[in-house]
Design a protein around this motif. Structure first.
Motif, PDB file in Angstrom:
ATOM      1  N   ARG A  68      43.051  43.573  33.557  1.00  0.00           N
ATOM      2  CA  ARG A  68      42.231  42.559  34.225  1.00  0.00           C
ATOM      3  C   ARG A  68      40.863  43.137  34.573  1.00  0.00           C
ATOM      4  O   ARG A  68      39.830  42.493  34.375  1.00  0.00           O
ATOM      5  N   GLU A  69      40.843  44.361  35.092  1.00  0.00           N
ATOM      6  CA  GLU A  69      39.570  45.004  35.435  1.00  0.00           C
ATOM      7  C   GLU A  69      38.689  45.160  34.193  1.00  0.00           C
ATOM      8  O   GLU A  69      37.492  44.852  34.234  1.00  0.00           O
ATOM      9  N   ARG A  80      46.788  45.234  36.101  1.00  0.00           N
ATOM     10  CA  ARG A  80      45.556  45.269  36.909  1.00  0.00           C
ATOM     11  C   ARG A  80      44.413  45.926  36.138  1.00  0.00           C
ATOM     12  O   ARG A  80      43.271  45.471  36.192  1.00  0.00           O
ATOM     13  N   TYR A 126      38.746  41.783  25.547  1.00  0.00           N
ATOM     14  CA  TYR A 126      39.207  40.424  25.801  1.00  0.00           C
ATOM     15  C   TYR A 126      40.642  40.320  25.320  1.00  0.00           C
ATOM     16  O   TYR A 126      41.062  41.018  24.400  1.00  0.00           O
ATOM     17  N   SER A 152      32.551  41.334  27.855  1.00  0.00           N
ATOM     18  CA  SER A 152      33.521  42.130  28.606  1.00  0.00           C
ATOM     19  C   SER A 152      33.925  43.322  27.741  1.00  0.00           C
ATOM     20  O   SER A 152      33.788  43.292  26.514  1.00  0.00           O
ATOM     21  N   SER A 189      38.773  43.442  31.461  1.00  0.00           N
ATOM     22  CA  SER A 189      38.351  42.139  30.935  1.00  0.00           C
ATOM     23  C   SER A 189      37.280  41.488  31.807  1.00  0.00           C
ATOM     24  O   SER A 189      36.581  40.587  31.348  1.00  0.00           O
ATOM     25  N   HIS A 190      37.137  41.954  33.061  1.00  0.00           N
ATOM     26  CA  HIS A 190      36.102  41.416  33.951  1.00  0.00           C
ATOM     27  C   HIS A 190      34.845  42.280  34.005  1.00  0.00           C
ATOM     28  O   HIS A 190      33.834  41.864  34.562  1.00  0.00           O
ATOM     29  N   LYS A 191      34.899  43.484  33.456  1.00  0.00           N
ATOM     30  CA  LYS A 191      33.726  44.376  33.451  1.00  0.00           C
ATOM     31  C   LYS A 191      32.839  43.979  32.278  1.00  0.00           C
ATOM     32  O   LYS A 191      33.248  44.043  31.118  1.00  0.00           O
ATOM     33  N   VAL A 192      31.629  43.526  32.569  1.00  0.00           N
ATOM     34  CA  VAL A 192      30.733  42.971  31.552  1.00  0.00           C
ATOM     35  C   VAL A 192      29.592  43.935  31.249  1.00  0.00           C
ATOM     36  O   VAL A 192      28.967  44.480  32.155  1.00  0.00           O
TER      37      VAL A 192
END
Length: 140
Positions: free
Chosen positions: A74-75, A71, A88, A85, A77-80
């Motif tokens: 994933r967090e 998790r 990656y 990000s 990799s989604h925080k831009v």
């Protein structure tokens, strides 16, 4: 690299084996798990910002369950930040079907970090002490 304090504390020889993260990562409203994982990944990456530790190894190093690591990855990799990000992930097929492993790359956000904080109040002169008047002659 010479210490700004001129090695005042006598620890110059001991300043290795450390990780450095951009200040903005602390301001990104990450969960504690994602923040901890990011710091760990930054501490183990080599040239090219690549971490090849398994999810199990990351979990053990960060004192998390493997599902929490998944998790947190994933967090991250989604925080831009600045259209990138924080990390990656490249999945590499494993020997066992369905058991890919991940290579985690840390994106370089140092320029975005600099741009965000460069316009803030400048720190005081490195030889001044907050709350202490240094140049009395200017007051006379």
């Amino acid at each position: 690299m010479e210490d700004e304090l001129g090695d005042f504390f006598g620890e110059k020889e001991k300043r290795d084996y450390f990780a450095m993260i951009p200040n903005m990562v602390d301001d990104l409203d990450l969960t504690p798990y994602a923040f901890r994982l990011y710091v760990h990944i930054c501490s183990v990456v080599g040239h090219g910002g690549k971490c090849c530790q398994s999810t199990e190894t990351l979990a053990k190093a960060c004192h998390m369950s493997t599902s929490t690591v998944v998790r947190a990855k994933r967090e991250l990799s989604h925080k831009v930040v600045d259209n990138k990000s924080l990390i990656y992930i490249v999945a590499i097929p494993g020997i066992d079907p369905g058991r890919a492993y991940h290579v985690v790359y840390v994106n370089d956000i140092w320029e975005a970090n600099h741009n965000r904080y460069a316009n803030r109040q400048k720190p005081p002169d490195k030889y001044s002490i907050p709350g202490v008047l240094v140049q009395v002659s200017k007051c006379l």
